[in-house]
Design a protein around this motif. Sequence first.
Motif, short mmCIF file in Angstrom:
data_model
loop_
_atom_site.label_atom_id
_atom_site.label_comp_id
_atom_site.label_asym_id
_atom_site.label_seq_id
_atom_site.Cartn_x
_atom_site.Cartn_y
_atom_site.Cartn_z
N ARG A 20 0.85 -1.29 0.05
CA ARG A 20 0.04 0.13 -0.06
C ARG A 20 1.03 1.11 -0.05
NH1 ARG A 20 -5.20 1.31 1.60
NH2 ARG A 20 -5.79 3.27 2.27
N LEU A 21 0.62 2.20 -0.99
CA LEU A 21 1.38 3.28 -0.92
C LEU A 21 0.84 4.35 -0.28
CD1 LEU A 21 2.09 3.16 -4.68
CD2 LEU A 21 3.43 2.39 -3.06
N ASP A 22 2.00 5.46 0.17
CA ASP A 22 1.47 6.60 0.89
C ASP A 22 2.69 7.53 0.41
OD1 ASP A 22 0.46 8.82 2.23
OD2 ASP A 22 0.29 7.37 4.30
N GLN A 23 2.61 8.85 0.90
CA GLN A 23 3.74 9.78 0.57
C GLN A 23 4.70 9.37 1.42
OE1 GLN A 23 2.64 13.91 0.78
NE2 GLN A 23 4.50 14.38 -0.13
N GLY A 24 5.97 9.40 0.69
CA GLY A 24 7.13 9.13 1.63
C GLY A 24 7.40 7.42 1.62
N PRO A 45 19.25 6.14 -9.65
CA PRO A 45 18.65 7.15 -8.95
C PRO A 45 18.25 8.45 -9.13
CG PRO A 45 20.65 6.08 -8.17
CD PRO A 45 20.66 5.52 -9.32
N GLY A 46 17.15 8.95 -8.82
CA GLY A 46 16.49 10.07 -9.09
C GLY A 46 15.75 9.89 -10.30
N ASP A 47 15.62 8.88 -11.11
CA ASP A 47 14.80 8.68 -12.26
C ASP A 47 13.03 8.30 -11.61
OD1 ASP A 47 16.59 8.94 -13.95
OD2 ASP A 47 16.89 6.79 -14.51
N ALA A 48 12.19 8.72 -12.48
CA ALA A 48 10.91 8.60 -12.15
C ALA A 48 10.34 7.35 -12.42
CB ALA A 48 10.11 10.04 -12.61
N VAL A 49 9.45 6.87 -11.70
CA VAL A 49 8.81 5.56 -11.87
C VAL A 49 7.27 5.96 -11.18
CG1 VAL A 49 8.41 3.07 -11.39
CG2 VAL A 49 10.71 4.07 -11.44
N VAL A 50 6.10 5.48 -12.03
CA VAL A 50 4.90 5.67 -11.77
C VAL A 50 4.42 4.27 -10.95
CG1 VAL A 50 2.27 5.96 -12.33
CG2 VAL A 50 4.52 7.14 -13.33
N LEU A 51 3.91 4.25 -9.84
CA LEU A 51 3.34 2.94 -9.21
C LEU A 51 2.27 3.00 -8.67
CD1 LEU A 51 6.40 2.85 -6.42
CD2 LEU A 51 6.47 1.78 -8.51
N CYS A 52 1.58 1.88 -8.79
CA CYS A 52 0.19 1.78 -8.70
C CYS A 52 -0.12 0.59 -7.61
CB CYS A 52 -0.72 1.16 -9.77
SG CYS A 52 -0.84 2.70 -11.18
N ASP A 53 -0.97 0.84 -6.66
CA ASP A 53 -1.12 -0.45 -5.55
C ASP A 53 -2.24 -1.13 -5.65
OD1 ASP A 53 -2.63 1.51 -4.57
OD2 ASP A 53 -1.65 1.89 -2.59
N ASP A 54 -3.39 -0.82 -6.42
CA ASP A 54 -4.79 -1.31 -6.47
C ASP A 54 -5.53 -1.12 -5.55
OD1 ASP A 54 -6.57 -2.39 -8.22
OD2 ASP A 54 -6.26 -4.78 -7.26
N GLN A 55 -4.85 -0.08 -4.62
CA GLN A 55 -5.63 0.25 -3.56
C GLN A 55 -5.84 1.88 -3.27
OE1 GLN A 55 -4.27 -1.90 0.41
NE2 GLN A 55 -2.68 -2.49 -1.22
N THR A 56 -4.75 2.64 -3.30
CA THR A 56 -5.07 3.85 -2.96
C THR A 56 -4.88 4.89 -4.50
OG1 THR A 56 -2.35 4.33 -2.76
CG2 THR A 56 -3.93 3.83 -0.96
N GLY A 57 -4.50 4.32 -5.55
CA GLY A 57 -4.19 4.55 -6.78
C GLY A 57 -3.01 4.77 -7.68
N GLU A 58 -2.55 5.92 -7.81
CA GLU A 58 -1.32 6.08 -8.86
C GLU A 58 -0.20 6.98 -8.20
OE1 GLU A 58 -1.16 6.57 -13.53
OE2 GLU A 58 -1.29 8.34 -12.70
N ARG A 80 -3.46 10.02 -9.09
CA ARG A 80 -4.67 10.08 -9.20
C ARG A 80 -5.09 8.89 -8.29
NH1 ARG A 80 -5.86 7.33 -14.75
NH2 ARG A 80 -3.96 6.41 -14.50
N PRO A 81 -6.31 9.18 -7.79
CA PRO A 81 -6.88 8.07 -6.81
C PRO A 81 -7.26 6.80 -7.64
CG PRO A 81 -8.49 9.67 -7.27
CD PRO A 81 -7.28 10.27 -7.94
N ARG A 82 -7.45 5.63 -6.92
CA ARG A 82 -7.74 4.45 -7.95
C ARG A 82 -9.25 4.80 -8.44
NH1 ARG A 82 -11.06 -0.16 -7.40
NH2 ARG A 82 -9.88 -2.26 -7.73
N ALA A 148 -6.81 0.46 -11.53
CA ALA A 148 -7.43 -0.70 -10.69
C ALA A 148 -7.28 -1.92 -11.65
CB ALA A 148 -8.77 -0.35 -10.66
N LEU A 149 -6.77 -2.98 -10.95
CA LEU A 149 -6.81 -4.29 -11.67
C LEU A 149 -8.09 -4.96 -11.81
CD1 LEU A 149 -3.37 -5.67 -9.97
CD2 LEU A 149 -3.76 -4.64 -12.45
N PRO A 150 -8.44 -5.66 -13.04
CA PRO A 150 -9.68 -6.45 -13.01
C PRO A 150 -9.43 -7.53 -11.85
CG PRO A 150 -8.29 -6.76 -14.72
CD PRO A 150 -7.73 -5.80 -14.10
N GLU A 151 -10.46 -7.92 -11.23
CA GLU A 151 -10.55 -9.04 -10.32
C GLU A 151 -10.58 -10.31 -11.40
OE1 GLU A 151 -13.58 -11.36 -6.91
OE2 GLU A 151 -13.82 -9.48 -7.92
N LEU A 152 -9.91 -11.16 -10.93
CA LEU A 152 -9.64 -12.46 -11.99
C LEU A 152 -10.07 -13.49 -11.12
CD1 LEU A 152 -8.84 -13.84 -14.44
CD2 LEU A 152 -6.37 -14.04 -13.61
#
Length: 248
Positions: A20-24, A45-58, A80-82, A148-152
């Motif tokens: 689960r993601l949060d600031q920091g 180091p320093g490069d950007a990556v976009v992460l999603c946790d399927d809970q809080t968003g992007e 973005r929120p989920r 948001a991942l689809p439920e499988l």
Amino acid sequence: MPATPAWPPRSAPRLFVEQRLDQGAQVSLGGNQAHYLSRVMRAGPGDAVVLCDDQTGEWAARVVEAGKHAVLLEAVEQLRPREQVPDFWLCPALLKKDRFDLVLEKATELGVARIVPVLTRRCVADKLNADRARSIVTEAAEQCARTALPELGDVTKLDALLRGWPQDRALFFADELGGEPAAAAFAAHSGPAALITGPEGGFDDAEREAIGAHPQARPITLGPRILRGETAAIAATALWMGMRGDWE
């Protein structure tokens, strides 16, 4: 004065993570994800990556450390929120591996909320590698920027699917023998919905009768041509998204 480049850049890699993601929050990735970032994308180091946790968003994250076998990232800010995806399930009969892979991928891209593989009498395949299927939908979600991942769901026999079908969800039945035109049927219905499509050899007579007799079933036609299983699933899903989903 030159404009400040957007951050994170549109080219930044996107990954789903279990934490689960949060600031920091710091996220340590290993295995294939670490290899992808450090070896394929050459992230440092320093490069950007976009992460999603399927809970809080992007989230926008920065690489803290990048090694051969592990990459450490820090979540910087929420982008973005989920997302709230349309309440639409796809219940495709199992197909040969490469064709069913395509259904999983495109259903994810189209915004399906839940995918339930169905086992029917004429299915050529009778098993599904759940880990591989999850990997396919996850990669598809990353590529199309879903948050948001689809439920499988588990592979379910047709009779069990019908017995446990929720009373408040319409079941649109892609019947090769005909039914109401799909676009009209979709337009006339609001509320939770699902679509069931058949295998390579189609449904047999007993299965077609069982589906048609279900109180929530609504037979539909997808036009004058007989479509492959993967084509029917993808085309009908796209039509539903255009009529009742989030393409409006």
